[in-house]
Design a protein around this motif. Structure first.
Motif, PDB file in Angstrom:
ATOM      1  N   UNK A  34       0.849  -1.187   0.000  1.00 47.36           N
ATOM      2  CA  UNK A  34       0.000   0.000   0.000  1.00 47.36           C
ATOM      3  C   UNK A  34       0.884   1.237   0.000  1.00 47.36           C
ATOM      4  N   UNK A  35       0.526   2.220  -0.807  1.00 45.41           N
ATOM      5  CA  UNK A  35       1.210   3.507  -0.763  1.00 45.41           C
ATOM      6  C   UNK A  35       0.211   4.581  -0.355  1.00 45.41           C
ATOM      7  N   UNK A  36       0.697   5.538   0.434  1.00 41.23           N
ATOM      8  CA  UNK A  36      -0.137   6.633   0.915  1.00 41.23           C
ATOM      9  C   UNK A  36       0.230   7.910   0.176  1.00 41.23           C
ATOM     10  N   UNK A  37      -0.764   8.738  -0.053  1.00 41.46           N
ATOM     11  CA  UNK A  37      -0.473  10.023  -0.665  1.00 41.46           C
ATOM     12  C   UNK A  37       0.297  10.891   0.325  1.00 41.46           C
ATOM     13  N   UNK A  38       1.045  11.818  -0.195  1.00 39.49           N
ATOM     14  CA  UNK A  38       1.833  12.704   0.648  1.00 39.49           C
ATOM     15  C   UNK A  38       0.914  13.511   1.562  1.00 39.49           C
ATOM     16  N   UNK A  39       1.325  13.658   2.814  1.00 32.14           N
ATOM     17  CA  UNK A  39       0.588  14.439   3.814  1.00 32.14           C
ATOM     18  C   UNK A  39      -0.747  13.811   4.193  1.00 32.14           C
ATOM     19  N   UNK A  40      -0.911  12.506   3.979  1.00 36.08           N
ATOM     20  CA  UNK A  40      -2.136  11.842   4.430  1.00 36.08           C
ATOM     21  C   UNK A  40      -2.164  11.831   5.953  1.00 36.08           C
ATOM     22  N   UNK A  41      -3.359  11.887   6.524  1.00 30.29           N
ATOM     23  CA  UNK A  41      -3.507  11.919   7.977  1.00 30.29           C
ATOM     24  C   UNK A  41      -3.406  10.513   8.545  1.00 30.29           C
ATOM     25  N   UNK A  42      -3.232  10.419   9.860  1.00 31.33           N
ATOM     26  CA  UNK A  42      -3.149   9.099  10.488  1.00 31.33           C
ATOM     27  C   UNK A  42      -4.460   8.339  10.324  1.00 31.33           C
ATOM     28  N   UNK A  43      -5.582   9.033  10.348  1.00 32.74           N
ATOM     29  CA  UNK A  43      -6.870   8.367  10.156  1.00 32.74           C
ATOM     30  C   UNK A  43      -6.984   7.847   8.725  1.00 32.74           C
ATOM     31  N   UNK A  44      -6.559   8.637   7.748  1.00 34.25           N
ATOM     32  CA  UNK A  44      -6.595   8.195   6.349  1.00 34.25           C
ATOM     33  C   UNK A  44      -5.697   6.984   6.130  1.00 34.25           C
ATOM     34  N   UNK A  45      -4.507   7.009   6.705  1.00 30.93           N
ATOM     35  CA  UNK A  45      -3.601   5.865   6.547  1.00 30.93           C
ATOM     36  C   UNK A  45      -4.178   4.622   7.219  1.00 30.93           C
ATOM     37  N   UNK A  46      -4.744   4.810   8.390  1.00 30.79           N
ATOM     38  CA  UNK A  46      -5.335   3.685   9.122  1.00 30.79           C
ATOM     39  C   UNK A  46      -6.457   3.035   8.326  1.00 30.79           C
ATOM     40  N   UNK A  47      -7.352   3.848   7.796  1.00 33.60           N
ATOM     41  CA  UNK A  47      -8.501   3.298   7.089  1.00 33.60           C
ATOM     42  C   UNK A  47      -8.111   2.713   5.735  1.00 33.60           C
ATOM     43  N   UNK A  48      -7.046   3.222   5.128  1.00 33.67           N
ATOM     44  CA  UNK A  48      -6.572   2.641   3.876  1.00 33.67           C
ATOM     45  C   UNK A  48      -5.971   1.256   4.100  1.00 33.67           C
ATOM     46  N   UNK A  49      -5.288   1.085   5.230  1.00 37.75           N
ATOM     47  CA  UNK A  49      -4.659  -0.203   5.522  1.00 37.75           C
ATOM     48  C   UNK A  49      -5.663  -1.235   6.035  1.00 37.75           C
ATOM     49  N   UNK A  50      -6.760  -0.785   6.597  1.00 33.70           N
ATOM     50  CA  UNK A  50      -7.697  -1.689   7.264  1.00 33.70           C
ATOM     51  C   UNK A  50      -8.122  -2.883   6.400  1.00 33.70           C
ATOM     52  N   UNK A  51      -8.624  -2.689   5.165  1.00 38.69           N
ATOM     53  CA  UNK A  51      -9.090  -3.861   4.408  1.00 38.69           C
ATOM     54  C   UNK A  51      -7.967  -4.837   4.065  1.00 38.69           C
ATOM     55  N   UNK A  52      -6.752  -4.332   3.855  1.00 39.30           N
ATOM     56  CA  UNK A  52      -5.636  -5.229   3.574  1.00 39.30           C
ATOM     57  C   UNK A  52      -5.262  -6.020   4.817  1.00 39.30           C
ATOM     58  N   UNK A  53      -5.207  -5.330   5.948  1.00 36.72           N
ATOM     59  CA  UNK A  53      -4.876  -6.001   7.205  1.00 36.72           C
ATOM     60  C   UNK A  53      -5.911  -7.077   7.521  1.00 36.72           C
ATOM     61  N   UNK A  54      -7.174  -6.739   7.365  1.00 35.95           N
ATOM     62  CA  UNK A  54      -8.231  -7.709   7.661  1.00 35.95           C
ATOM     63  C   UNK A  54      -8.163  -8.906   6.723  1.00 35.95           C
ATOM     64  N   UNK A  55      -7.808  -8.664   5.457  1.00 42.26           N
ATOM     65  CA  UNK A  55      -7.680  -9.767   4.508  1.00 42.26           C
ATOM     66  C   UNK A  55      -6.509 -10.677   4.879  1.00 42.26           C
TER      67      UNK A  55
END
Length: 295
Positions: A34-55
């Motif tokens: 997973x790559x995050x856009x520059x200056x993404x917030x901790x909440x945005x990073x957390x929610x982006x990783x969530x479906x991958x982590x759960x999988x």
């Protein structure tokens, strides 16, 4: 951010399974999931990783150890001879596999030399093998500036990773200073308290609560006084400055009450939902109890 479609989630789960179990897995090589856009917030990073982590968890099972660094996750699945590590930073999330004995020995050496392979680690007796070599020491920060930085980093890390790794659980610790022994400051992250997830509370019953005292406390950074004689500050996780603001308040209050050095401060009653053992080598102050023998 990269998308997290079903294909991406499936690919991450496939990769995790192959790295952990396949004989021909490419060890010691990080793979970006997973790559995050520059200056993404901790909440945005957390929610982006969530479906991958759960999988990944759905495919290979729950982790052996939860945790985080100052900049990303630090989650481990321990096989009999191999460790799968979910790591990364504010720019990307990574999966890598490592020969277990070499990995834990190298990590121990990093701790012993003064670096921090992880900021916090939560042991809930997850499945997998215990490969030993857990570092038993604890290195407090060198000076107030570093203490404040470490406190901000661990608070931000909990907000970014605890709701994903341990959904619904709070994290908290208490602080005592040797020059003001017995006065308790409680610091916590509580995901259930929407828009006020970060919280600090200080027992101020030793002072008469006059208008002058209120002005002094608010100048320090405290927001309000409760019915028990304690001052509190609550901040939202959606505010990117909240962890640093709370860390600055903690240090400012400790110094205002006569604490000269961060080495005079001890964190205790450190817990994550009253479940498991939470170790915090990156908290920036001494801790009690220290991590026990584990070889």
């Amino acid at each position: 951010m990269t998308d997290t479609t079903g294909t991406v989630r499936h690919d991450a789960a496939d990769l995790a399974e192959s790295l952990l179990t396949h004989d021909d897995a490419d060890l010691d090589r990080p793979f970006t999931i997973l790559t995050h856009r520059q200056a993404s917030s901790l909440v945005e990073r957390r929610e982006a990783l969530r479906p991958l982590y759960e999988a990944i968890v759905a495919r290979i099972g729950p982790p052996t150890l939860l945790g985080g660094t100052a900049h990303g996750p630090s989650v481990r699945w321990h096989g009999s001879e191999r460790i799968l590590l979910l790591s990364g930073d504010h720019g990307e999330a990574l999966l890598s596999a490592h020969e277990a004995a070499a990995f834990v020995q190298e990590e121990y050496s990093r701790f012993d030399s003064g670096s921090l392979p992880y900021t916090w680690q939560l042991d809930r007796h997850g499945p997998g093998h215990d490969h030993g070599w857990t570092f038993n020491g604890h290195a407090a920060a060198n000076g107030w500036a570093q203490t404040e930085e470490h406190l901000a980093q661990i608070l931000a890390s909990w907000a970014e990773h605890m709701p994903l790794q341990a959904p619904g659980d709070w994290v908290s610790f208490k602080l005592w200073a040797s020059r003001d022994w017995g006065r308790t400051m409680i610091v916590s992250y509580q995901p259930s308290q929407t828009s006020r997830e970060f919280c600090a509370v200080i027992d101020d019953r030793g002072h008469e609560q006059t208008p002058e005292r209120a002005a002094q406390m608010r100048a320090t950074g405290w927001q309000d006084l409760d019915d028990t004689g304690s001052w509190y500050t609550r901040l939202p996780e959606t505010d990117p400055t909240a962890p640093a603001t709370l860390a600055r308040l903690i240090v400012t209050d400790l110094r205002a009450r006569g604490t000269v050095s961060s080495h005079e401060v001890t964190a205790w009653d450190i817990s994550a939902g009253d479940h498991g053992k939470l170790w915090v080598p990156g908290i920036g102050v001494d801790v009690h109890p220290r991590r026990g023998e584990h070889f």
